[in-house]
Design a protein around this motif. Structure first.
Motif, mmCIF file in Angstrom:
data_model
loop_
_atom_site.group_PDB
_atom_site.id
_atom_site.type_symbol
_atom_site.label_atom_id
_atom_site.label_comp_id
_atom_site.label_asym_id
_atom_site.label_seq_id
_atom_site.Cartn_x
_atom_site.Cartn_y
_atom_site.Cartn_z
ATOM 1 N N GLU A 33 86.931 19.873 -16.974
ATOM 2 C CA GLU A 33 87.319 21.276 -16.910
ATOM 3 C C GLU A 33 86.565 21.969 -15.779
ATOM 4 O OE1 GLU A 33 86.999 25.209 -19.759
ATOM 5 O OE2 GLU A 33 86.551 23.243 -20.567
ATOM 6 N N ILE A 34 87.280 22.703 -14.935
ATOM 7 C CA ILE A 34 86.669 23.399 -13.804
ATOM 8 C C ILE A 34 86.469 24.851 -14.190
ATOM 9 C CG2 ILE A 34 87.011 24.120 -11.424
ATOM 10 C CD1 ILE A 34 88.592 21.530 -11.023
ATOM 11 N N ILE A 35 85.226 25.319 -14.029
ATOM 12 C CA ILE A 35 84.856 26.687 -14.402
ATOM 13 C C ILE A 35 84.273 27.367 -13.168
ATOM 14 C CG2 ILE A 35 83.426 28.089 -15.930
ATOM 15 C CD1 ILE A 35 83.300 25.756 -17.845
ATOM 16 N N GLU A 36 84.542 28.646 -13.010
ATOM 17 C CA GLU A 36 83.960 29.390 -11.897
ATOM 18 C C GLU A 36 82.462 29.607 -12.153
ATOM 19 O OE1 GLU A 36 84.934 33.961 -12.908
ATOM 20 O OE2 GLU A 36 86.659 32.724 -12.356
ATOM 21 N N PRO A 37 81.666 29.813 -11.098
ATOM 22 C CA PRO A 37 80.212 29.910 -11.255
ATOM 23 C C PRO A 37 79.737 30.986 -12.229
ATOM 24 C CG PRO A 37 80.758 29.623 -8.953
ATOM 25 C CD PRO A 37 82.056 29.788 -9.699
ATOM 26 N N SER A 38 80.432 32.108 -12.321
ATOM 27 C CA SER A 38 79.966 33.184 -13.201
ATOM 28 C C SER A 38 80.106 32.829 -14.681
ATOM 29 C CB SER A 38 80.716 34.472 -12.905
ATOM 30 O OG SER A 38 82.093 34.300 -13.193
ATOM 31 N N LYS A 39 80.881 31.794 -15.018
ATOM 32 C CA LYS A 39 81.057 31.405 -16.419
ATOM 33 C C LYS A 39 80.214 30.192 -16.798
ATOM 34 C CE LYS A 39 85.583 33.427 -16.907
ATOM 35 N NZ LYS A 39 86.966 33.253 -17.290
ATOM 36 N N HIS A 40 79.421 29.691 -15.870
ATOM 37 C CA HIS A 40 78.517 28.585 -16.175
ATOM 38 C C HIS A 40 77.324 29.101 -16.974
ATOM 39 C CE1 HIS A 40 80.606 26.241 -13.123
ATOM 40 N NE2 HIS A 40 79.960 25.187 -13.563
ATOM 41 N N HIS A 61 80.380 22.380 -13.998
ATOM 42 C CA HIS A 61 81.801 22.098 -14.228
ATOM 43 C C HIS A 61 82.596 22.610 -13.035
ATOM 44 C CE1 HIS A 61 80.980 20.955 -18.362
ATOM 45 N NE2 HIS A 61 80.233 22.038 -18.461
ATOM 46 N N MET A 62 82.322 22.013 -11.886
ATOM 47 C CA MET A 62 83.006 22.395 -10.651
ATOM 48 C C MET A 62 83.454 21.115 -9.961
ATOM 49 S SD MET A 62 80.485 25.451 -9.184
ATOM 50 C CE MET A 62 79.828 24.426 -7.967
ATOM 51 N N PRO A 63 84.346 21.215 -8.984
ATOM 52 C CA PRO A 63 84.689 20.019 -8.209
ATOM 53 C C PRO A 63 83.438 19.463 -7.521
ATOM 54 C CG PRO A 63 86.228 21.781 -7.736
ATOM 55 C CD PRO A 63 85.152 22.366 -8.595
ATOM 56 N N LYS A 64 83.378 18.156 -7.395
ATOM 57 C CA LYS A 64 82.185 17.506 -6.850
ATOM 58 C C LYS A 64 81.854 18.011 -5.448
ATOM 59 C CE LYS A 64 79.954 13.111 -6.213
ATOM 60 N NZ LYS A 64 79.985 11.683 -6.389
ATOM 61 N N GLU A 106 73.797 32.969 -6.205
ATOM 62 C CA GLU A 106 75.067 32.273 -5.997
ATOM 63 C C GLU A 106 76.091 32.637 -7.090
ATOM 64 O OE1 GLU A 106 75.996 30.107 -3.501
ATOM 65 O OE2 GLU A 106 74.114 30.699 -2.543
ATOM 66 N N GLY A 107 75.649 33.324 -8.154
ATOM 67 C CA GLY A 107 76.585 33.775 -9.186
ATOM 68 C C GLY A 107 76.531 32.976 -10.481
ATOM 69 N N PHE A 108 75.572 32.094 -10.649
ATOM 70 C CA PHE A 108 75.463 31.302 -11.877
ATOM 71 C C PHE A 108 74.645 32.058 -12.921
ATOM 72 C CE2 PHE A 108 76.244 28.163 -8.592
ATOM 73 C CZ PHE A 108 77.212 27.383 -9.177
ATOM 74 N N ARG A 109 74.879 31.704 -14.203
ATOM 75 C CA ARG A 109 74.132 32.296 -15.314
ATOM 76 C C ARG A 109 73.387 31.194 -16.047
ATOM 77 N NH1 ARG A 109 78.551 36.023 -18.206
ATOM 78 N NH2 ARG A 109 78.472 34.218 -19.514
ATOM 79 N N PHE A 110 72.422 31.588 -16.879
ATOM 80 C CA PHE A 110 71.566 30.615 -17.554
ATOM 81 C C PHE A 110 71.484 30.909 -19.038
ATOM 82 C CE2 PHE A 110 70.250 30.880 -13.197
ATOM 83 C CZ PHE A 110 70.127 29.562 -12.847
ATOM 84 N N LYS A 111 71.268 29.842 -19.806
ATOM 85 C CA LYS A 111 71.015 30.012 -21.239
ATOM 86 C C LYS A 111 69.591 30.484 -21.400
ATOM 87 C CE LYS A 111 74.281 26.731 -23.087
ATOM 88 N NZ LYS A 111 74.500 25.556 -23.908
ATOM 89 N N LYS A 112 69.344 31.251 -22.450
ATOM 90 C CA LYS A 112 67.996 31.786 -22.663
ATOM 91 C C LYS A 112 67.154 30.857 -23.469
ATOM 92 C CE LYS A 112 69.359 36.407 -21.936
ATOM 93 N NZ LYS A 112 69.090 37.755 -22.025
#
Length: 112
Positions: A33-40, A61-64, A106-112
């Motif tokens: 499944e491919i997800i955009e960076p803001s939903k990671h 979960h992005m293209p290689k 870059e727009g990525f999010r993290f788990k706390k």
């Protein structure tokens, strides 16, 4: 015992004696499944390999090609080595704080 003779020792069990090899499934499933960076929701892991610290970031979960391009950019900004394996980025050294700042830009999010 002389150096030229070899011992013929068998340790273990034959599979023919009613034993079966256990095939365990992979612990983590790789998703296509491919997800955009803001939903990671990325996670950091720290491991010791041969006495040195390695920082793992994932799971992507992005293209290689996109992930490898991001990895190349991060390695250049951090001045360290790294690789991409099983949807995880590996960086040489303990770089959690610096990586978090750069990946947030870059727009990525993290788990706390």
């Amino acid at each position: 015992m002389s150096r030229g003779k070899k011992l013929d020792i068998f340790v273990g069990a034959d599979i023919d004696d009613g034993w079966a090899e256990i095939q365990s499934p992979r612990k983590t499933k790789i998703s296509n499944e491919i997800i955009e960076p803001s939903k990671h929701f990325l996670v950091f892991k720290k491991e010791k390999r041969r006495g040195k610290t390695v920082t793992l970031v994932g799971e992507f979960h992005m293209p290689k090609e996109d992930t490898v391009a991001t990895l190349k950019l991060l390695k250049k900004k951090l001045g360290c080595g790294g690789s991409y394996k099983d949807n995880w980025m590996e960086f040489q050294g303990e770089l959690k704080d610096k990586l978090k700042d750069l990946l947030t830009l870059e727009g990525f999010r993290f788990k706390k």
